[in-house]
Design a protein around this motif. Structure first.
Motif, PDB file in Angstrom:
ATOM      1  N   THR A  30       0.833  -1.207   0.000  1.00  0.00           N
ATOM      2  CA  THR A  30       0.000   0.000   0.000  1.00  0.00           C
ATOM      3  C   THR A  30       0.865   1.252   0.000  1.00  0.00           C
ATOM      4  O   THR A  30       0.580   2.228  -0.718  1.00  0.00           O
ATOM      5  CB  THR A  30      -0.923   0.011   1.227  1.00  0.00           C
ATOM      6  N   THR A  31       1.933   1.231   0.782  1.00  0.00           N
ATOM      7  CA  THR A  31       2.824   2.387   0.890  1.00  0.00           C
ATOM      8  C   THR A  31       3.561   2.631  -0.421  1.00  0.00           C
ATOM      9  O   THR A  31       3.636   3.767  -0.909  1.00  0.00           O
ATOM     10  CB  THR A  31       3.829   2.185   2.032  1.00  0.00           C
ATOM     11  N   VAL A  32       4.113   1.582  -1.009  1.00  0.00           N
ATOM     12  CA  VAL A  32       4.833   1.714  -2.276  1.00  0.00           C
ATOM     13  C   VAL A  32       3.900   2.221  -3.367  1.00  0.00           C
ATOM     14  O   VAL A  32       4.256   3.123  -4.151  1.00  0.00           O
ATOM     15  CB  VAL A  32       5.458   0.361  -2.696  1.00  0.00           C
ATOM     16  N   GLU A  33       2.708   1.668  -3.425  1.00  0.00           N
ATOM     17  CA  GLU A  33       1.739   2.070  -4.441  1.00  0.00           C
ATOM     18  C   GLU A  33       1.396   3.553  -4.309  1.00  0.00           C
ATOM     19  O   GLU A  33       1.329   4.278  -5.311  1.00  0.00           O
ATOM     20  CB  GLU A  33       0.470   1.231  -4.302  1.00  0.00           C
ATOM     21  N   ALA A  34       1.209   4.020  -3.093  1.00  0.00           N
ATOM     22  CA  ALA A  34       0.843   5.412  -2.851  1.00  0.00           C
ATOM     23  C   ALA A  34       1.957   6.364  -3.277  1.00  0.00           C
ATOM     24  O   ALA A  34       1.715   7.383  -3.934  1.00  0.00           O
ATOM     25  CB  ALA A  34       0.496   5.624  -1.376  1.00  0.00           C
ATOM     26  N   VAL A  35       3.186   6.036  -2.902  1.00  0.00           N
ATOM     27  CA  VAL A  35       4.330   6.883  -3.247  1.00  0.00           C
ATOM     28  C   VAL A  35       4.554   6.889  -4.759  1.00  0.00           C
ATOM     29  O   VAL A  35       4.802   7.943  -5.361  1.00  0.00           O
ATOM     30  CB  VAL A  35       5.598   6.410  -2.513  1.00  0.00           C
ATOM     31  N   ALA A  36       4.459   5.729  -5.384  1.00  0.00           N
ATOM     32  CA  ALA A  36       4.659   5.629  -6.829  1.00  0.00           C
ATOM     33  C   ALA A  36       3.638   6.471  -7.579  1.00  0.00           C
ATOM     34  O   ALA A  36       3.972   7.165  -8.559  1.00  0.00           O
ATOM     35  CB  ALA A  36       4.573   4.175  -7.281  1.00  0.00           C
ATOM     36  N   ARG A  37       2.408   6.443  -7.124  1.00  0.00           N
ATOM     37  CA  ARG A  37       1.345   7.198  -7.801  1.00  0.00           C
ATOM     38  C   ARG A  37       1.617   8.702  -7.722  1.00  0.00           C
ATOM     39  O   ARG A  37       1.468   9.426  -8.723  1.00  0.00           O
ATOM     40  CB  ARG A  37      -0.007   6.875  -7.175  1.00  0.00           C
ATOM     41  N   VAL A  38       2.027   9.178  -6.558  1.00  0.00           N
ATOM     42  CA  VAL A  38       2.308  10.613  -6.396  1.00  0.00           C
ATOM     43  C   VAL A  38       3.485  11.032  -7.267  1.00  0.00           C
ATOM     44  O   VAL A  38       3.447  12.065  -7.939  1.00  0.00           O
ATOM     45  CB  VAL A  38       2.587  10.952  -4.916  1.00  0.00           C
ATOM     46  N   LEU A  39       4.557  10.245  -7.266  1.00  0.00           N
ATOM     47  CA  LEU A  39       5.734  10.585  -8.064  1.00  0.00           C
ATOM     48  C   LEU A  39       5.404  10.628  -9.551  1.00  0.00           C
ATOM     49  O   LEU A  39       5.874  11.500 -10.283  1.00  0.00           O
ATOM     50  CB  LEU A  39       6.854   9.574  -7.802  1.00  0.00           C
ATOM     51  N   LYS A  40       4.578   9.690  -9.994  1.00  0.00           N
ATOM     52  CA  LYS A  40       4.185   9.666 -11.409  1.00  0.00           C
ATOM     53  C   LYS A  40       3.352  10.894 -11.772  1.00  0.00           C
ATOM     54  O   LYS A  40       3.546  11.495 -12.823  1.00  0.00           O
ATOM     55  CB  LYS A  40       3.384   8.392 -11.711  1.00  0.00           C
ATOM     56  N   GLU A  41       2.421  11.246 -10.898  1.00  0.00           N
ATOM     57  CA  GLU A  41       1.519  12.356 -11.187  1.00  0.00           C
ATOM     58  C   GLU A  41       2.200  13.705 -11.009  1.00  0.00           C
ATOM     59  O   GLU A  41       1.837  14.686 -11.638  1.00  0.00           O
ATOM     60  CB  GLU A  41       0.290  12.281 -10.271  1.00  0.00           C
ATOM     61  N   ARG A  42       3.216  13.728 -10.137  1.00  0.00           N
ATOM     62  CA  ARG A  42       3.839  14.995  -9.760  1.00  0.00           C
ATOM     63  C   ARG A  42       4.629  15.627 -10.896  1.00  0.00           C
ATOM     64  O   ARG A  42       4.427  16.784 -11.239  1.00  0.00           O
ATOM     65  CB  ARG A  42       4.742  14.769  -8.554  1.00  0.00           C
ATOM     66  N   GLY A  43       5.563  14.900 -11.464  1.00  0.00           N
ATOM     67  CA  GLY A  43       6.427  15.523 -12.454  1.00  0.00           C
ATOM     68  C   GLY A  43       6.735  14.633 -13.638  1.00  0.00           C
ATOM     69  O   GLY A  43       7.736  14.834 -14.328  1.00  0.00           O
ATOM     70  N   GLY A  44       5.905  13.647 -13.863  1.00  0.00           N
ATOM     71  CA  GLY A  44       6.152  12.757 -14.987  1.00  0.00           C
ATOM     72  C   GLY A  44       7.375  11.892 -14.809  1.00  0.00           C
ATOM     73  O   GLY A  44       8.008  11.487 -15.790  1.00  0.00           O
ATOM     74  N   TYR A  45       7.734  11.627 -13.558  1.00  0.00           N
ATOM     75  CA  TYR A  45       8.883  10.768 -13.306  1.00  0.00           C
ATOM     76  C   TYR A  45       8.633   9.367 -13.852  1.00  0.00           C
ATOM     77  O   TYR A  45       7.502   8.869 -13.849  1.00  0.00           O
ATOM     78  CB  TYR A  45       9.147  10.645 -11.802  1.00  0.00           C
ATOM     79  N   ARG A  46       9.700   8.727 -14.301  1.00  0.00           N
ATOM     80  CA  ARG A  46       9.624   7.312 -14.639  1.00  0.00           C
ATOM     81  C   ARG A  46       9.878   6.538 -13.344  1.00  0.00           C
ATOM     82  O   ARG A  46      10.927   6.676 -12.724  1.00  0.00           O
ATOM     83  CB  ARG A  46      10.663   6.942 -15.686  1.00  0.00           C
ATOM     84  N   VAL A  47       8.922   5.736 -12.950  1.00  0.00           N
ATOM     85  CA  VAL A  47       8.997   5.013 -11.685  1.00  0.00           C
ATOM     86  C   VAL A  47       9.000   3.510 -11.946  1.00  0.00           C
ATOM     87  O   VAL A  47       8.137   2.995 -12.660  1.00  0.00           O
ATOM     88  CB  VAL A  47       7.819   5.377 -10.756  1.00  0.00           C
ATOM     89  N   ALA A  48       9.971   2.825 -11.381  1.00  0.00           N
ATOM     90  CA  ALA A  48      10.027   1.362 -11.465  1.00  0.00           C
ATOM     91  C   ALA A  48       9.874   0.786 -10.061  1.00  0.00           C
ATOM     92  O   ALA A  48      10.300   1.406  -9.080  1.00  0.00           O
ATOM     93  CB  ALA A  48      11.358   0.909 -12.070  1.00  0.00           C
ATOM     94  N   ILE A  49       9.261  -0.366  -9.975  1.00  0.00           N
ATOM     95  CA  ILE A  49       9.073  -1.036  -8.690  1.00  0.00           C
ATOM     96  C   ILE A  49       9.656  -2.442  -8.779  1.00  0.00           C
ATOM     97  O   ILE A  49       9.386  -3.173  -9.737  1.00  0.00           O
ATOM     98  CB  ILE A  49       7.576  -1.119  -8.315  1.00  0.00           C
ATOM     99  N   ALA A  50      10.458  -2.795  -7.801  1.00  0.00           N
ATOM    100  CA  ALA A  50      11.009  -4.151  -7.707  1.00  0.00           C
ATOM    101  C   ALA A  50      10.452  -4.800  -6.447  1.00  0.00           C
ATOM    102  O   ALA A  50      10.471  -4.199  -5.372  1.00  0.00           O
ATOM    103  CB  ALA A  50      12.538  -4.112  -7.653  1.00  0.00           C
ATOM    104  N   LYS A  51       9.954  -6.008  -6.587  1.00  0.00           N
ATOM    105  CA  LYS A  51       9.358  -6.717  -5.451  1.00  0.00           C
ATOM    106  C   LYS A  51      10.153  -7.986  -5.145  1.00  0.00           C
ATOM    107  O   LYS A  51      10.442  -8.772  -6.045  1.00  0.00           O
ATOM    108  CB  LYS A  51       7.905  -7.094  -5.744  1.00  0.00           C
ATOM    109  N   SER A  52      10.507  -8.148  -3.885  1.00  0.00           N
ATOM    110  CA  SER A  52      11.202  -9.348  -3.451  1.00  0.00           C
ATOM    111  C   SER A  52      10.173 -10.348  -2.941  1.00  0.00           C
ATOM    112  O   SER A  52       9.365 -10.028  -2.067  1.00  0.00           O
ATOM    113  CB  SER A  52      12.203  -9.012  -2.332  1.00  0.00           C
TER     114      SER A  52
END
Length: 245
Positions: A16-38
């Motif tokens: 939930t935390t990763v998803e929330a942060v990723a969404r804000v970063l994407k919407e904020r400045g068009g950042y390219r965001v990658a997520i790696a899950k262990s």
């Protein structure tokens, strides 16, 4: 590429935390965001078609109706992360990774001390739903209520060291990462990240750190040999690839 690991035990609110942060970063400045899950389970289960293919192939590409994927076995964490091209890499899990800062997702305050490792920049997850503002001096931020605040911190504090322990700075990457988190060093104190080398040597995609005098020696040796060959001309960039197969 900058990175932050979101570490915590099971059911601590990491996803939930990763998803929330990723969404804000994407919407904020068009950042390219990658997520790696262990994961602690087998991804490519024994007996499946892809499992059979992976026994005889170096990589398996999968085209499905909902997504595409490439299955392969990276030699190490560095090789895995090198596959990613992004502004931010958010790691879910990866408690053993110590060359990036981390957000501790905890269920209870005592878990923060266990997972901090001197790399934590904030606390989030289940414990953040309580009326707690700080744990061990770390800000507690509920990603479900204040995702922008946590994204601000990630944007400010994220970094990723080379994780090659070259020793050029006098420290191991894990030690340097802890000093950066404490504010005693910056990424500019990492020789590999701060230098703009004239000569870059990569082995299987991983940069081999070289001191200035070694770079000069390699440059002069290569140019000296090539200058005696017919067809050689001075150029801004010379590429040499040595294959062992």
């Amino acid at each position: 590429m900058r990175a932050v690991a979101f570490v915590g035990y099971k059911k601590s609110g990491k996803t939930t935390t990763v998803e929330a942060v990723a969404r804000v970063l994407k919407e904020r400045g068009g950042y390219r965001v990658a997520i790696a899950k262990s994961m602690h389970a087998e991804f490519d289960r024994k007996g499946t078609d892809t499992w059979r293919f992976s026994r005889v192939a170096d990589a398996v590409l999968v085209r499905a109706e909902d997504t595409d994927a490439i299955l392969f076995k990276a030699k190490d964490i560095n090789a895995l992360f090198s596959m990613v091209s992004a502004d931010f890499l958010l790691l879910e899990g990866f408690k053993s990774v110590e060359h990036v800062p981390r957000v501790v997702c905890a269920r209870a305050p005592e878990e923060v001390e266990e997972l901090d490792k001197g790399l934590a920049i904030a606390v989030s997850g289940v414990v953040a739903s309580r009326e707690i503002t700080k744990i061990k001096g770390l800000p507690v931020i509920d990603a479900t209520r204040e995702p922008e605040k946590l994204a601000d911190l990630v944007e400010e504090k994220a970094f990723m060291l080379p994780n090659i322990d070259c020793g050029l700075c006098g420290f191991r990457c894990a030690e340097m990462a802890r000093m950066i988190v404490r504010g005693e060093k910056t990424t500019q104190d990492c020789v590999v990240l701060s230098q703009k080398p004239k000569v870059i040597v990569k082995i299987d995609g991983q940069v081999l750190p070289m001191k200035d005098w070694v770079q000069e020696l390699v440059e002069k040796t290569i140019k000296g040999m090539l200058s005696a060959m017919k067809g050689y001309r001075e150029g801004k960039k010379i590429e040499i690839i040595v294959r062992s197969d």
